[in-house]
Design a protein around this motif. Structure first.
Motif, PDB file in Angstrom:
ATOM      1  N   SER A  17       0.826  -1.213   0.000  1.00 34.79           N
ATOM      2  CA  SER A  17       0.000   0.000   0.000  1.00 34.79           C
ATOM      3  C   SER A  17       0.858   1.260   0.000  1.00 34.79           C
ATOM      4  O   SER A  17       0.560   2.223  -0.715  1.00 34.79           O
ATOM      5  CB  SER A  17      -0.942   0.000   1.203  1.00 34.79           C
ATOM      6  OG  SER A  17      -1.855  -1.067   1.098  1.00 34.79           O
ATOM      7  N   TYR A  18       1.923   1.273   0.792  1.00 35.16           N
ATOM      8  CA  TYR A  18       2.813   2.435   0.783  1.00 35.16           C
ATOM      9  C   TYR A  18       3.526   2.570  -0.567  1.00 35.16           C
ATOM     10  O   TYR A  18       3.786   3.684  -1.025  1.00 35.16           O
ATOM     11  CB  TYR A  18       3.820   2.371   1.929  1.00 35.16           C
ATOM     12  CG  TYR A  18       3.245   2.823   3.252  1.00 35.16           C
ATOM     13  CD1 TYR A  18       2.804   4.138   3.434  1.00 35.16           C
ATOM     14  CD2 TYR A  18       3.139   1.952   4.326  1.00 35.16           C
ATOM     15  CE1 TYR A  18       2.266   4.554   4.645  1.00 35.16           C
ATOM     16  CE2 TYR A  18       2.604   2.363   5.539  1.00 35.16           C
ATOM     17  CZ  TYR A  18       2.172   3.669   5.687  1.00 35.16           C
ATOM     18  OH  TYR A  18       1.634   4.083   6.885  1.00 35.16           O
ATOM     19  N   SER A  19       3.824   1.455  -1.212  1.00 39.26           N
ATOM     20  CA  SER A  19       4.410   1.512  -2.561  1.00 39.26           C
ATOM     21  C   SER A  19       3.435   2.145  -3.541  1.00 39.26           C
ATOM     22  O   SER A  19       3.830   2.950  -4.393  1.00 39.26           O
ATOM     23  CB  SER A  19       4.788   0.117  -3.045  1.00 39.26           C
ATOM     24  OG  SER A  19       5.838  -0.408  -2.291  1.00 39.26           O
ATOM     25  N   LEU A  21       1.085   4.264  -2.736  1.00 37.71           N
ATOM     26  CA  LEU A  21       1.026   5.679  -2.378  1.00 37.71           C
ATOM     27  C   LEU A  21       2.217   6.426  -2.974  1.00 37.71           C
ATOM     28  O   LEU A  21       2.066   7.528  -3.513  1.00 37.71           O
ATOM     29  CB  LEU A  21       0.988   5.845  -0.855  1.00 37.71           C
ATOM     30  CG  LEU A  21       0.923   7.278  -0.328  1.00 37.71           C
ATOM     31  CD1 LEU A  21      -0.302   8.009  -0.866  1.00 37.71           C
ATOM     32  CD2 LEU A  21       0.931   7.279   1.201  1.00 37.71           C
ATOM     33  N   TYR A  22       3.386   5.833  -2.901  1.00 39.64           N
ATOM     34  CA  TYR A  22       4.585   6.439  -3.488  1.00 39.64           C
ATOM     35  C   TYR A  22       4.397   6.644  -4.988  1.00 39.64           C
ATOM     36  O   TYR A  22       4.703   7.709  -5.521  1.00 39.64           O
ATOM     37  CB  TYR A  22       5.803   5.555  -3.198  1.00 39.64           C
ATOM     38  CG  TYR A  22       7.100   6.137  -3.682  1.00 39.64           C
ATOM     39  CD1 TYR A  22       7.768   7.112  -2.942  1.00 39.64           C
ATOM     40  CD2 TYR A  22       7.675   5.714  -4.872  1.00 39.64           C
ATOM     41  CE1 TYR A  22       8.959   7.649  -3.376  1.00 39.64           C
ATOM     42  CE2 TYR A  22       8.869   6.245  -5.317  1.00 39.64           C
ATOM     43  CZ  TYR A  22       9.507   7.216  -4.566  1.00 39.64           C
ATOM     44  OH  TYR A  22      10.685   7.743  -5.021  1.00 39.64           O
ATOM     45  N   ASP A  23       3.853   5.635  -5.663  1.00 35.86           N
ATOM     46  CA  ASP A  23       3.595   5.748  -7.106  1.00 35.86           C
ATOM     47  C   ASP A  23       2.563   6.831  -7.405  1.00 35.86           C
ATOM     48  O   ASP A  23       2.696   7.574  -8.383  1.00 35.86           O
ATOM     49  CB  ASP A  23       3.137   4.408  -7.679  1.00 35.86           C
ATOM     50  CG  ASP A  23       4.243   3.360  -7.682  1.00 35.86           C
ATOM     51  OD1 ASP A  23       5.433   3.737  -7.608  1.00 35.86           O
ATOM     52  OD2 ASP A  23       3.910   2.155  -7.736  1.00 35.86           O
ATOM     53  N   LEU A  24       1.520   6.922  -6.570  1.00 39.14           N
ATOM     54  CA  LEU A  24       0.514   7.974  -6.747  1.00 39.14           C
ATOM     55  C   LEU A  24       1.141   9.352  -6.593  1.00 39.14           C
ATOM     56  O   LEU A  24       0.820  10.281  -7.346  1.00 39.14           O
ATOM     57  CB  LEU A  24      -0.632   7.809  -5.749  1.00 39.14           C
ATOM     58  CG  LEU A  24      -1.639   6.702  -6.029  1.00 39.14           C
ATOM     59  CD1 LEU A  24      -2.640   6.592  -4.878  1.00 39.14           C
ATOM     60  CD2 LEU A  24      -2.373   6.956  -7.326  1.00 39.14           C
ATOM     61  N   LEU A  25       2.037   9.498  -5.633  1.00 39.32           N
ATOM     62  CA  LEU A  25       2.698  10.789  -5.432  1.00 39.32           C
ATOM     63  C   LEU A  25       3.596  11.148  -6.614  1.00 39.32           C
ATOM     64  O   LEU A  25       3.682  12.322  -6.990  1.00 39.32           O
ATOM     65  CB  LEU A  25       3.502  10.781  -4.128  1.00 39.32           C
ATOM     66  CG  LEU A  25       2.674  10.806  -2.851  1.00 39.32           C
ATOM     67  CD1 LEU A  25       3.550  10.553  -1.625  1.00 39.32           C
ATOM     68  CD2 LEU A  25       1.929  12.121  -2.714  1.00 39.32           C
ATOM     69  N   LYS A  26       4.241  10.141  -7.209  1.00 41.01           N
ATOM     70  CA  LYS A  26       5.033  10.412  -8.413  1.00 41.01           C
ATOM     71  C   LYS A  26       4.123  10.868  -9.552  1.00 41.01           C
ATOM     72  O   LYS A  26       4.457  11.793 -10.293  1.00 41.01           O
ATOM     73  CB  LYS A  26       5.834   9.174  -8.829  1.00 41.01           C
ATOM     74  CG  LYS A  26       6.998   8.883  -7.929  1.00 41.01           C
ATOM     75  CD  LYS A  26       7.985   7.882  -8.491  1.00 41.01           C
ATOM     76  CE  LYS A  26       7.377   6.573  -8.867  1.00 41.01           C
ATOM     77  NZ  LYS A  26       8.351   5.524  -9.187  1.00 41.01           N
ATOM     78  N   GLY A  27       2.962  10.226  -9.687  1.00 37.15           N
ATOM     79  CA  GLY A  27       1.993  10.639 -10.699  1.00 37.15           C
ATOM     80  C   GLY A  27       1.462  12.031 -10.436  1.00 37.15           C
ATOM     81  O   GLY A  27       1.256  12.830 -11.356  1.00 37.15           O
ATOM     82  N   GLN A  96      12.003  -1.892   4.427  1.00 34.01           N
ATOM     83  CA  GLN A  96      11.203  -1.435   3.293  1.00 34.01           C
ATOM     84  C   GLN A  96      10.246  -0.320   3.712  1.00 34.01           C
ATOM     85  O   GLN A  96      10.100   0.682   2.998  1.00 34.01           O
ATOM     86  CB  GLN A  96      10.412  -2.598   2.697  1.00 34.01           C
ATOM     87  CG  GLN A  96      11.255  -3.600   1.954  1.00 34.01           C
ATOM     88  CD  GLN A  96      10.440  -4.803   1.498  1.00 34.01           C
ATOM     89  OE1 GLN A  96       9.221  -4.836   1.626  1.00 34.01           O
ATOM     90  NE2 GLN A  96      11.124  -5.813   0.981  1.00 34.01           N
ATOM     91  N   LEU A  97       9.598  -0.484   4.857  1.00 34.90           N
ATOM     92  CA  LEU A  97       8.669   0.538   5.346  1.00 34.90           C
ATOM     93  C   LEU A  97       9.386   1.856   5.627  1.00 34.90           C
ATOM     94  O   LEU A  97       8.889   2.928   5.273  1.00 34.90           O
ATOM     95  CB  LEU A  97       7.941   0.051   6.604  1.00 34.90           C
ATOM     96  CG  LEU A  97       6.839  -0.975   6.378  1.00 34.90           C
ATOM     97  CD1 LEU A  97       6.380  -1.583   7.708  1.00 34.90           C
ATOM     98  CD2 LEU A  97       5.655  -0.349   5.648  1.00 34.90           C
ATOM     99  N   GLY A 103      10.805   8.171   1.385  1.00 34.53           N
ATOM    100  CA  GLY A 103      10.517   8.586   0.015  1.00 34.53           C
ATOM    101  C   GLY A 103       9.195   9.323  -0.102  1.00 34.53           C
ATOM    102  O   GLY A 103       9.086  10.332  -0.815  1.00 34.53           O
ATOM    103  N   ILE A 104       8.191   8.840   0.610  1.00 34.59           N
ATOM    104  CA  ILE A 104       6.874   9.486   0.597  1.00 34.59           C
ATOM    105  C   ILE A 104       6.975  10.891   1.200  1.00 34.59           C
ATOM    106  O   ILE A 104       6.416  11.852   0.665  1.00 34.59           O
ATOM    107  CB  ILE A 104       5.834   8.624   1.342  1.00 34.59           C
ATOM    108  CG1 ILE A 104       5.477   7.403   0.478  1.00 34.59           C
ATOM    109  CG2 ILE A 104       4.586   9.416   1.694  1.00 34.59           C
ATOM    110  CD1 ILE A 104       4.688   6.333   1.204  1.00 34.59           C
TER     111      ILE A 104
END
Length: 146
Positions: A17-19, A21-27, A96-97, A103-104
């Motif tokens: 889920s955090y991954s 979220l990270y992808d959404l933030l990049k978008g 990883q978390l 990053g987030i």
């Protein structure tokens, strides 16, 4: 020894889920840079849903950890789970978390700055257009040639 597999599953789901979220933030960053308000709005809705899901996962993780450790005050960490179970997967997920959270946080800060700059740009453009007595409205378009 108590079963820790459920906690591992929750932690793995949190990483996924955090991954996302990270992808959404990049978008979101790309959408802000390209001045695409519809994409920003869509991504904001997706982020809201994902954050709600992450809150639920965190509550479940805390509940399971309290159950595992036999206390209601909490305070036990993922490292403590590794110490008790000897399962190195806990340390991998913790790492990883932490990386995802960092990053987030960084992407959130960049997006905040980009939004502030875009807002400033829009305000300055609006003031500039007002000097020519041009009133922008949603139903009227302004040509570049004008």
């Amino acid at each position: 020894m108590k079963d820790s597999d459920q906690i591992l599953r929750i932690l793995e789901e949190q990483v996924r889920s955090y991954s996302r979220l990270y992808d959404l933030l990049k978008g979101e960053k790309k959408a802000i840079i390209s001045f695409d308000p519809l994409a920003v709005e869509t991504l904001a809705k997706e982020k809201d849903n994902l954050v709600l899901q992450l809150r639920l996962l965190e509550e479940e993780r805390k509940r399971l950890a309290d159950e595992f450790f036999g206390d209601t005050e909490g305070g036990q960490s993922i490292s403590d789970l590794h110490s008790i179970t000897g399962n190195k997967r806990f340390l991998d997920l913790r790492s990883q978390l932490l990386s995802l959270m960092q990053g987030i946080g960084e992407l959130n800060e960049v997006n905040r700055l980009l939004i502030e700059r875009a807002s400033l740009h829009l305000r300055v453009s609006s003031v500039f257009l007002q000097t020519f007595d041009v009133k922008a409205s949603p139903s009227r378009t302004i040509s570049r040639e004008a």
